[in-house]
Every structure is written in C-alpha cells, then in structure tokens.
Design a protein around this motif. Structure first.
Motif, PDB file in Angstrom:
ATOM      1  N   ASP A 169     -15.963  52.046 -55.512  1.00 56.27           N
ATOM      2  CA  ASP A 169     -14.800  52.303 -56.359  1.00 56.27           C
ATOM      3  C   ASP A 169     -13.637  52.658 -55.449  1.00 56.27           C
ATOM      4  O   ASP A 169     -13.723  53.616 -54.677  1.00 56.27           O
ATOM      5  CB  ASP A 169     -15.081  53.442 -57.344  1.00 56.27           C
ATOM      6  CG  ASP A 169     -13.897  53.701 -58.263  1.00 56.27           C
ATOM      7  OD1 ASP A 169     -13.273  52.723 -58.708  1.00 56.27           O
ATOM      8  OD2 ASP A 169     -13.580  54.876 -58.527  1.00 56.27           O
ATOM      9  N   LEU A 170     -12.569  51.864 -55.509  1.00 59.96           N
ATOM     10  CA  LEU A 170     -11.384  52.083 -54.679  1.00 59.96           C
ATOM     11  C   LEU A 170     -10.157  52.144 -55.575  1.00 59.96           C
ATOM     12  O   LEU A 170      -9.995  51.322 -56.485  1.00 59.96           O
ATOM     13  CB  LEU A 170     -11.226  50.956 -53.660  1.00 59.96           C
ATOM     14  CG  LEU A 170     -12.042  51.066 -52.369  1.00 59.96           C
ATOM     15  CD1 LEU A 170     -12.196  49.706 -51.714  1.00 59.96           C
ATOM     16  CD2 LEU A 170     -11.392  52.046 -51.404  1.00 59.96           C
ATOM     17  N   MET A 171      -9.292  53.122 -55.317  1.00 57.23           N
ATOM     18  CA  MET A 171      -8.062  53.264 -56.077  1.00 57.23           C
ATOM     19  C   MET A 171      -6.932  53.593 -55.115  1.00 57.23           C
ATOM     20  O   MET A 171      -7.042  54.528 -54.310  1.00 57.23           O
ATOM     21  CB  MET A 171      -8.197  54.355 -57.137  1.00 57.23           C
ATOM     22  CG  MET A 171      -6.951  54.540 -57.988  1.00 57.23           C
ATOM     23  SD  MET A 171      -7.196  55.750 -59.312  1.00 57.23           S
ATOM     24  CE  MET A 171      -7.481  57.257 -58.361  1.00 57.23           C
ATOM     25  N   GLU A 172      -5.870  52.822 -55.178  1.00 58.06           N
ATOM     26  CA  GLU A 172      -4.734  53.062 -54.293  1.00 58.06           C
ATOM     27  C   GLU A 172      -3.948  54.267 -54.786  1.00 58.06           C
ATOM     28  O   GLU A 172      -3.596  54.358 -55.960  1.00 58.06           O
ATOM     29  CB  GLU A 172      -3.826  51.835 -54.236  1.00 58.06           C
ATOM     30  CG  GLU A 172      -2.676  51.972 -53.250  1.00 58.06           C
ATOM     31  CD  GLU A 172      -1.796  50.734 -53.185  1.00 58.06           C
ATOM     32  OE1 GLU A 172      -1.001  50.610 -52.245  1.00 58.06           O
ATOM     33  OE2 GLU A 172      -1.910  49.884 -54.093  1.00 58.06           O
ATOM     34  N   GLU A 173      -3.690  55.190 -53.878  1.00 57.93           N
ATOM     35  CA  GLU A 173      -2.882  56.353 -54.218  1.00 57.93           C
ATOM     36  C   GLU A 173      -1.418  55.967 -54.180  1.00 57.93           C
ATOM     37  O   GLU A 173      -0.959  55.315 -53.244  1.00 57.93           O
ATOM     38  CB  GLU A 173      -3.148  57.503 -53.246  1.00 57.93           C
ATOM     39  CG  GLU A 173      -4.437  58.238 -53.512  1.00 57.93           C
ATOM     40  CD  GLU A 173      -4.463  59.577 -52.802  1.00 57.93           C
ATOM     41  OE1 GLU A 173      -4.270  60.607 -53.470  1.00 57.93           O
ATOM     42  OE2 GLU A 173      -4.684  59.585 -51.583  1.00 57.93           O
TER      43      GLU A 173
END
Length: 514
Positions: free
Chosen positions: A333-337
C-alpha cells in the motif's frame, strides 16, 4: 433524654453539594493480526464521527509509532494516546492503565471532553489480557465501559489458511477471534468470492454464533462498532448529501454483546504470544532507489518479515514522499504525501519480524548496484508498448519536477477501446472521475500481491483547452525482460477490467463507438 433523630442532617451536603458522579467512558477495543487493517478502520471512524468527541489510544509494537502519526494527520482535533515501543499486554499495570487513567482524570476536569475511547492494540497482542483489564468491576479501570471487542481479519488470508487446514495453527489469531464479539472480514475487494465463503465458514466453526461483517478498507457504519445512534434518525430523515454532517449520540446503557462472556482476572489467561517478534527501524540519510526497493520487496525480504510500514522517498522522484505499508500475501500500500514540503531526504521504515535481522542487512540490499542502461531500455520499450495500447495514456513529468523520465514509466488508465475517445470528453460529458479510477486501480495492482510495485503520483498536465491541471497517474519501473512486456500489459488490463466496469460501465456507446 431526647431520643429524636434529625433525618435531614447534612442533607444539603449529600444532595445539592455532593460531588458529581465520575464519568464512565464507553470504549471499544480493536484487535487483529499485523496488516489486517486496524489503523484503516480507526481512520474511517475519525473521518465519519461527525461531532462525536473521540479519543484514540494506539499501541504500536515498533520503536516508532507510524500509526499514531498517520492518524494525527486525519484527526487533528482528536486526542491521541501513544502506547508505542512494546505491547500493551506486557504493561497492563503500568503504561497502559496509567495512560487510560490520565484520560479519565482529564475527562473529569472537563466533563464533556471525551464521548468515546477507541483502543487499537498491536497486531502481536493477545487481546485477552487487555479486555480483562478493561472489563474490571472495581478499581481505576471500572469506569471504562467496554462496549465491543472488534477483531479485524484479512478475509483472503483466513480463507486460504482454512482451505489448507492451518488456520488453527495461528494461536494468536484464534485468541483474537474468540475474544471478540464482532469480526470484520476486511479487504473483500482483494478476495475471491469462494475464498470469502471459506473465511465465513472458518469463523462459524471457530466461534459459533459470532457476528461478522465483510467490509472494504474498514468502511462500516459507526453504529456497528460503536454504541451510538444517529440523532433524529427516522424514516425519510437520512440525508444522502455527503456535505451534511451526521450527529451521533452515545447510548446510555449497553448490555453485554452476545457471544462474549464477562472477562475477569479469574478466567484462564495464557498471556502474550508475541515473544518471538522483534522490531527494528531502517532509516538511511538518503533517498533509496525505486529499482532496489522493488527487488527488496518482491524477492529479497529478510526471512520471517511480517510487517513493514513507514515513510519512504525515492531517488527517481526527489520531490515526493510516500507512506508505505507491506503486509501478508505480499500486499503493498503506497500513498503519496501532499503538502509535506519534503525533498527526498526522509526515509524511515519499521520492520516487524520473527527473525533477528538488523537494519544494516536491509541497507546492504538497498545499496546494490543498478544497471541504469538496462533500466532505460526497459522503460523505453514499455512506453512504446503503452502508447500503442488504447487502454492507457502515457504521461510525462514536466522539467520543473526534477524527475528522471528515463527511469520511470508514467501513465494512467483511461479504459477506452478507441483512441478517438478522449478521456477529457468523458469527464466533461459523463462526469467520469479518472483520478478516482486510477487511485482504485493502483491500489488493486499493489494490493493483489503481484511481482511489481506501482507508485501513485500526481502529474502536471495540459488539457485540450490549454488549461493546466494535476491528474492522478502511476509511475513504474519494469523489472522484467523485454519479451515479457506483452504478458505484463495483459495482466495490467485484467485488473483494469473490473475497475473500468465500475467507473465507465454506465456509458452507453452508439454505433459510432462513442
């Protein structure tokens, strides 16, 4: 001798001037194995709580509490209690009870301070001792009203484990399920229907009569996990406008949920089952290579790794920072800040493992040499293949982004069988949200545990009308041979089929194809 008695003696002190009754705080304990989605559930509660005043106690087994930091960003007005660096079942008489007692004392000084307390236990915690401490009838903790023990379970993991006959071998999970009074079968969007039925069968066999509910990303109605009700709810009174804030009220009384007995200290307690777990943090003073990161995640993880979470920056994207999580079944799970102001210098990953592996071993893997010419060749071949595919649109970072376009394939899913169908026209005519479509797409690609990792990125683009805008895309560096590109693209299209059906299925095409 006067034998009369004054029945009104000190009557005022006992009534009008007596001290107010100590407030009881309704509480829910959230448990579940590593990576099941406990923090995601808590985050959903914070986003959906309306005007309900919620305090959250987070127990993170790792040395650095990334869960608390992430929840703080989404619940700035929520009181957070950090119980990191260990397991709460090891310090029930010290840190855990003291933190809860401080919350009670603070609530006394401001009687309307907290409406509900949510305790998120670590994934290595046996909830039996924690629930027993919260279910006390005397002493400090007696003012805690334990409404529910909620166990979050990865539906696919449980179903597969039950099918292969080794679900009962996970003693920790079995204890979490039996202690709970509600099971949330999470991540059903990543779980085949047959496997979901096996997970339901497992719960019925392990804990007969247990309530369970399938969900995706922990999204359930608050009244399912909290003893609350919507104020003024009735026939024809519920609004479907997302801008309308829901008002909740806490129920005054709560009977013991069916399926869970009163947990007392006299009940047989086996203690913590996390003795074999260790935690360490990998925090280099540099951004890491995305190629090396993929190799590390997809085939070079230290043996016994159960969970990874933290923040990571990549050398190929020096102006971006990502929140990263890895869990069982090789799910990413990757989410750009956004708005972080970081410039590629902050990488800090917490590992939870059953083996004693130091951060030095991880650093050696990330420092492996990369054949940049071979990477550029693969990237160029993949761009050519995607440009010829009507399902995808190749994107490019502007020069101001300081991104190496030679080392990344940047694209987005448009889901069109004909190149003549412009995605901007679909947005304008049918209100298609391609940003939401591609966000779901990248989550499914990473969540299904494939052999590749895709980065969700925001890319500056120019619309056909000449207006600059930011769109959601995916960034990727292939780690395969050129001759396997067609098979890889076909796999990407297989995942895209369901996403496009949900977002574009309502569009009727005429004979001309539009």
């Amino acid at each position: 001798m006067d034998c009369s008695a004054n029945l009104f003696l000190r009557h005022e002190e006992k009534t009008a001037f007596r001290k107010p009754k100590k407030k009881t705080i309704p509480t829910v304990l959230i448990t579940g194995c590593l990576g099941a989605g406990k923090t995601t559930l808590v985050n959903h509660v914070l986003e959906s709580k309306g005007d309900l005043r919620v305090a959250v106690a987070v127990n993170d087994f790792s040395e650095k509490s990334f869960d608390t930091e992430m929840l703080r960003k989404n619940g700035r007005e929520t009181k957070m209690i950090d119980l990191s660096k260990g397991c709460i079942c090891c310090s029930l008489s010290d840190g855990f009870q003291n933190a809860v007692w401080e919350l009670l004392e603070e609530s006394d000084s401001n009687f309307e301070d907290v409406d509900y307390l949510i305790i998120e236990s670590s994934g290595v915690t046996d909830p039996l001792l924690v629930a027993a401490a919260l279910d006390q009838r005397f002493g400090k903790m007696s003012r805690i009203r334990l409404d529910h023990v909620v166990c979050v379970v990865d539906a696919e993991w449980l179903g597969m484990a039950w099918m292969h006959g080794h679900a009962n071998d996970n003693k920790l999970l079995m204890s979490q399920i039996k202690t709970a009074d509600l099971i949330l079968l999470n991540k059903v969007d990543l779980c085949p229907r047959e496997t979901l039925e096996l997970a339901k069968e497992a719960i019925k066999k392990v804990a007969p009569g247990m309530r369970f509910q399938p969900c995706c990303q922990g999204k359930v109605c608050l009244s399912v996990i909290l003893e609350v009700e919507i104020v003024g709810a009735g026939e024809g009174t519920v609004s479907h406008d997302p801008s309308d804030e829901v008002t909740y009220t806490v129920k005054n009384t709560c009977q013991l949920p069916s399926g869970r007995e009163v947990i007392t200290s006299s009940r047989e307690q086996s203690g913590s089952t996390h003795g074999s777990f260790i935690s360490y943090v990998f925090a280099p003073n540099r951004p890491v290579s995305f190629i090396a990161f993929q190799e590390h995640i997809q085939g070079m993880l230290p043996h016994g790794t159960k969970r990874i979470k933290g923040e990571i920056s990549f050398a190929e994207l020096p102006t971006s920072k990502f929140i990263f999580q890895w869990s069982g079944n090789n799910r990413v799970d990757l989410m750009e800040e956004t708005g972080s102001g970081m410039h590629g210098t902050s990488t800090s990953l917490a590992y939870i493992s059953e083996q004693d592996v130091s951060a030095k071993n991880v650093d050696e893997q990330f420092s492996m040499p990369i054949d940049s010419k071979a990477v550029q060749k693969l990237v160029m071949a993949m761009k050519v293949a995607l440009e010829d595919d009507p399902w995808f649109e190749v994107l490019k970072f502007p020069a101001s982004a300081q991104v190496s376009n030679d080392s990344l394939v940047v694209f987005r899913l448009i889901g069109s069988d004909e190149k003549a169908t412009n995605p901007y026209n679909l947005e304008r005519l049918y209100g298609i949200d391609f940003d939401a479509l591609n966000t779901e797409y990248v989550n499914l690609l990473n969540g299904r545990g494939g052999t590749h990792v895709f980065l969700p990125v925001r890319v500056q683009a120019i619309s056909p009308s000449g207006i600059p805008r930011t769109i959601q895309g995916l960034a990727w560096t292939p780690r395969i041979q050129c001759e396997d590109l067609s098979c890889c693209i076909q796999g990407m299209r297989d995942v895209a089929t369901g996403v496009c059906k949900r977002h574009l299925g309502h569009i009727r095409q005429c004979n001309c194809g539009f």
